[in-house]
Scaffold this active site. Structure first.
Site, mmCIF file in Angstrom:
data_model
loop_
_atom_site.group_PDB
_atom_site.id
_atom_site.type_symbol
_atom_site.label_atom_id
_atom_site.label_comp_id
_atom_site.label_asym_id
_atom_site.label_seq_id
_atom_site.Cartn_x
_atom_site.Cartn_y
_atom_site.Cartn_z
ATOM 1 N N ASP A 44 0.827 -1.599 -0.221
ATOM 2 C CA ASP A 44 -0.076 0.450 0.163
ATOM 3 C C ASP A 44 1.424 1.280 0.408
ATOM 4 O O ASP A 44 1.122 1.542 1.123
ATOM 5 C CB ASP A 44 -1.254 0.083 0.628
ATOM 6 C CG ASP A 44 -1.869 1.316 0.994
ATOM 7 O OD1 ASP A 44 -3.108 0.983 0.559
ATOM 8 O OD2 ASP A 44 -1.636 1.700 1.103
ATOM 9 N N TYR A 49 4.392 9.465 -0.405
ATOM 10 C CA TYR A 49 4.868 8.894 0.212
ATOM 11 C C TYR A 49 6.712 8.907 -0.141
ATOM 12 O O TYR A 49 7.639 8.730 0.413
ATOM 13 C CB TYR A 49 4.860 7.356 0.457
ATOM 14 C CG TYR A 49 3.374 7.361 0.682
ATOM 15 C CD1 TYR A 49 2.665 8.406 1.276
ATOM 16 C CD2 TYR A 49 3.158 5.704 1.185
ATOM 17 C CE1 TYR A 49 1.803 8.252 2.096
ATOM 18 C CE2 TYR A 49 1.340 5.781 0.963
ATOM 19 C CZ TYR A 49 0.879 6.844 1.980
ATOM 20 O OH TYR A 49 -0.030 6.232 2.121
ATOM 21 N N LYS A 74 -2.257 6.108 -4.394
ATOM 22 C CA LYS A 74 -3.343 7.309 -4.033
ATOM 23 C C LYS A 74 -3.023 8.556 -5.134
ATOM 24 O O LYS A 74 -1.861 9.366 -4.749
ATOM 25 C CB LYS A 74 -3.643 7.127 -2.435
ATOM 26 C CG LYS A 74 -3.553 6.479 -2.050
ATOM 27 C CD LYS A 74 -3.761 6.216 -0.655
ATOM 28 C CE LYS A 74 -3.789 5.416 -0.032
ATOM 29 N NZ LYS A 74 -2.156 4.306 0.407
ATOM 30 N N HIS A 107 -7.504 9.721 -2.441
ATOM 31 C CA HIS A 107 -5.783 10.222 -1.402
ATOM 32 C C HIS A 107 -7.195 11.006 -0.215
ATOM 33 O O HIS A 107 -6.685 10.418 1.260
ATOM 34 C CB HIS A 107 -4.816 10.612 -1.342
ATOM 35 C CG HIS A 107 -3.838 10.042 -0.134
ATOM 36 N ND1 HIS A 107 -2.455 10.204 -0.747
ATOM 37 C CD2 HIS A 107 -3.408 9.892 0.660
ATOM 38 C CE1 HIS A 107 -1.490 9.493 0.174
ATOM 39 N NE2 HIS A 107 -2.994 9.269 1.449
#
Ligand code: A2P
Length: 299
Positions: A44, A49, A74, A107
């Site tokens: 995930d 990120y 996302k 997101h």
């Protein structure tokens, strides 16, 4: 406990994933490899990120065939303008060295104006244009399933009141001992929307406290498992997909071993989690300068 759940598309999503939020560069690649060796097939991630390229490199080096993997990413808040969505996805695909995602999520129920971090009120109030673009990308074969993240019930209903071609497959939200959200869980189950639990251990800030909870300790002792395994098992037994993050090899391995909890112990933990006022670990509303709480209903 189930190892997979079937989504409305018929696709089977692995119940336990490696979460890579806050997995630092230089650490995330080896965590992914450790996870794959331990049997994980679900990663995930997200564009924001900032580690998708390292994840992609590790996936490639692992030699695990793409069709065995479940990859989630996302769409970041800055890319909601219709013309920005496909390029954002393409960047993620290229970083992950793949030509499709198993699952792509909006997101946050928050859109920023193109290239800024200021709120785009129109696209935030109405996520349907964003959703329609994601539906197109499903048709194009670049995404297998689409979903949402951090949406409350009112925001979900605001989206699903539109004539959707593809229903949201999942809603990824914070779920942990401190913020167990039983109402959202029950509502989602009744509406065929699977929840995914982020920060399932309470994130770095709360993990120690979570593992020290008496009900968690008691389960661990009685079943001969670790407190982290007790919590992760509880999530799966609640019917949620669970996304524990770790970059520590022994913990990555530990977190994949789930065990069915006897009903009485499960209920005890469920009760203990609901016995205190819910407390979120994650809430970026202030950081984003919003004059409302992203988790509250529309004014
Ligand atoms: P680390 O990555 O250094 O191993 P969450 O999944 O709720 O976001 O929690 C992630 C935090 O919990 C990280 O700080 C992670 O540390 C820690 N953590 C993950 N798995 C375990 C475990 N099995 N035991 C103790 N701490 C853990």
């Amino acid at each position: 406990l189930p190892t997979h759940y079937t989504l409305p598309s018929g696709d089977k999503i692995p119940a336990v994933a490696l979460g890579v939020w806050q997995a630092a560069p230089g650490e995330v690649g080896s965590a992914v490899k450790t996870a794959l060796n331990a049997g994980y097939r679900h990663i995930d991630g997200a564009w924001i990120y900032r580690n998708e390229a390292e994840v992609g490199q590790a996936l490639k080096e692992s030699g695990v065939p793409r069709e065995e993997l479940w990859l989630t990413s996302k769409l970041w808040n800055t890319f909601h303008a219709p013309e920005d969505i496909e390029p954002a996805l393409d960047e993620t695909l290229s970083s992950l060295q793949t030509d499709y995602l198993d699952l792509y999520l909006i997101h946050w129920p928050i859109a920023f104006k193109k290239g800024t971090s200021t709120l785009d009120e129109a696209l935030t109030a109405n996520p349907y244009p964003t959703w329609q673009k994601l539906e197109e990308l499903v048709e194009k074969g670049k995404i297998r399933n689409i979903g949402i993240s951090n949406f409350n019930i009112q925001r979900i209903e605001n989206l699903t009141a539109n004539p959707l071609k593809v229903q949201p497959a999942v809603n990824q939200v914070e779920l942990n001992f401190w913020n167990p959200q039983p109402e959202l869980l029950a509502w989602s189950a009744a509406h065929g929307l699977r929840l995914e639990a982020y920060s399932p251990l309470g994130s770095s800030r709360q993990v120690k406290d979570t593992l020290a909870v008496p009900a968690v300790q008691a389960i661990a002792k009685q079943l001969g498992i670790t407190p982290a395994q007790a919590i992760i098992s509880w999530h799966v037994q609640r019917g949620t997909i669970v996304l524990p993050k770790s970059v520590t090899p022994s913990r990555v391995v530990e977190n994949f071993q789930v065990h069915a909890l006897p009903d009485d112990l499960f209920e005890q933990l469920e009760k203990a989690a609901a016995a205190h006022p819910p407390q979120r670990v994650v809430n970026p509303s202030k950081n984003w300068g919003l004059d409302f709480d992203v988790f509250d209903d529309y004014p």
